[in-house]
Design an enzyme around this catalytic site. Sequence first.
Site, short mmCIF file in Angstrom:
data_model
loop_
_atom_site.label_atom_id
_atom_site.label_comp_id
_atom_site.label_asym_id
_atom_site.label_seq_id
_atom_site.Cartn_x
_atom_site.Cartn_y
_atom_site.Cartn_z
N GLN A 1 0.82 -1.20 0.00
CA GLN A 1 0.00 0.00 0.00
C GLN A 1 0.86 1.26 0.00
O GLN A 1 2.07 1.20 0.21
CB GLN A 1 -0.90 0.02 1.24
CG GLN A 1 -0.13 -0.03 2.55
CD GLN A 1 -0.98 -0.43 3.73
OE1 GLN A 1 -2.20 -0.46 3.66
NE2 GLN A 1 -0.34 -0.76 4.84
N ASP B 1 -1.28 1.19 13.21
CA ASP B 1 -0.93 2.53 13.67
C ASP B 1 -0.74 2.60 15.18
O ASP B 1 -0.26 3.61 15.71
CB ASP B 1 -1.99 3.54 13.24
CG ASP B 1 -3.41 3.11 13.63
OD1 ASP B 1 -3.58 2.45 14.68
OD2 ASP B 1 -4.34 3.43 12.88
N ASP C 1 -0.30 -12.31 7.26
CA ASP C 1 -1.67 -12.18 6.80
C ASP C 1 -2.61 -12.72 7.87
O ASP C 1 -2.44 -13.86 8.33
CB ASP C 1 -1.84 -12.95 5.49
CG ASP C 1 -3.29 -13.01 5.05
OD1 ASP C 1 -3.83 -11.97 4.67
OD2 ASP C 1 -3.88 -14.11 5.11
N ASP D 1 -9.50 -4.45 13.27
CA ASP D 1 -9.41 -3.06 12.79
C ASP D 1 -8.79 -3.04 11.40
O ASP D 1 -7.68 -2.57 11.19
CB ASP D 1 -8.57 -2.23 13.77
CG ASP D 1 -8.63 -0.74 13.47
OD1 ASP D 1 -9.54 -0.33 12.75
OD2 ASP D 1 -7.75 -0.01 13.96
#
Length: 511
Positions: free
Chosen positions: A246, A303, A357, A375
């Site tokens: 990403q 995060d 994963d 999340d």
Amino acid sequence: MAFRRRAARLGLLLTVFVCASCGLVYELALVTLGSFLIGDTAVQASIVLSVMIFAMGIGALAAKPLQRWAAPAFAAIELLLALIGGFSVLMLYAAFAWLKIYTGALIGVALILGMLVGAEIPLLMVLLQRIRRQAAGSAVADLFAADYIGALLGGLAFPFFLLPVFGQLRGALVVGAVNALAGIILVFTVFPRDLRPLVRAGLGAATLLVSLALGASYLYADRFEATAEQALFASPIVRSVQTPYQRIVVTEAASPFRTRDTRLFLNGDLQFASVDEYRYHEALVHPALAQARRNVLVLGGGDGLALREILTYPDVESVTLVELDSAMVDLARSFETLADLNRHAFDDPRVTVVNDDAFGWLRECECRFDAVIVDFPDPDQTSVAKLYSREFYGLLSRTLTPGGTAVVQSGSPFYAPHSFWCIESTIRAAGLSTLPYHVNVPSFGDWGFVLATGEPARLELAPHARTRSLDAATLAAASVFPPDRRASGEEISTLLHPVILDYNRKEWSTR
């Protein structure tokens, strides 16, 4: 004489090999760019591959009149391929950032590249027969063998070499240069007699111009990328990282509350705004930790903000965080702004990070957890949709201890009600008792979650929960949905029938 023919034939087959590698890299670059910018890899791959294969047939037919001038025509086609293929990522990124015509531009670029690639084989067949006459079947076999083996090299080189070393933009430019070099070397060394002086001079000048254009673009690639990327965001970019999975972008600006507003985007989608992210993360974490919480599992959440909320409970003994992208965790751990936001959660000795994963990890996991926090980003890509499937939630239920609780971020019940209730019905179909609820997060709007347990679920807080936006009255209201945003018989999503993708794409595309 025989040696020279063998050397010429080998050079031509080597050129086929290199050109096939370049052609496949162009295809993969377009698919990858689309998946990063738009999402939904399956749709991007379908558009690129179908358009390019169709165009290859058109290109092969269009090359028939050029067979009389096979050598100069092939050189000109390779230069065009080098130019358009090399600049394809740059042009499409510019179309996305400034013109907002990405899909149309993608189809146009794929069409042109496909036609040029399709014109290669007929011309190369003519050139191969000029070196040494052979049966048509044998010539086709030789050319296709070199072509398919070259495609294998391009397919492996793109993810394992070009992307990590050069990135998408520079990687396409490098491949364009290789493409031009292969075509020109073949024609100038093996078929020099086919080039009239004027044609030779023209091809030489065109090669110089293409080389200068590719080289200059390579040198200024970083400046272009930074300028184009900034055009996509309202606030100044303070950190940008391209990972194998990403694009991570962090922006920062002054907020209306006279505080610093830091925002994290993944592939262009907002993940949090620092001015109100506590509302999201308190609603995500604390209801799931109202009961047992000795051992906690976090799926996603790289995060560290969900970790921050979990670690406020002194009786939490261990937290396992499973995050696919190690670069996200590294950024949250080392980038001072993010580390301050998550209160350096990754430095807590109770935390164990697993870069894997989540689906595959759950299949192999034999551990049990009192609480599981899920999340993940919204399911707008094929790779993410499996994490919202009945099969995934079935694996999730196996990790819960008796009486354990899971919570799943489930998108917006206001902007995407069908997606929200699809997630809820899918969790219920996996055998869990569900309790959906929603809160207001100004940066996102109305945002929803699903609490899931093996027993009837209750929406409550632990007596000593440290929250700013939640209390008993707020939670009581959170489980109430207006009539126009309640479930309406949404289908469940499975691995083989990921209806969540269709719901998500239709609802968010209308915003």
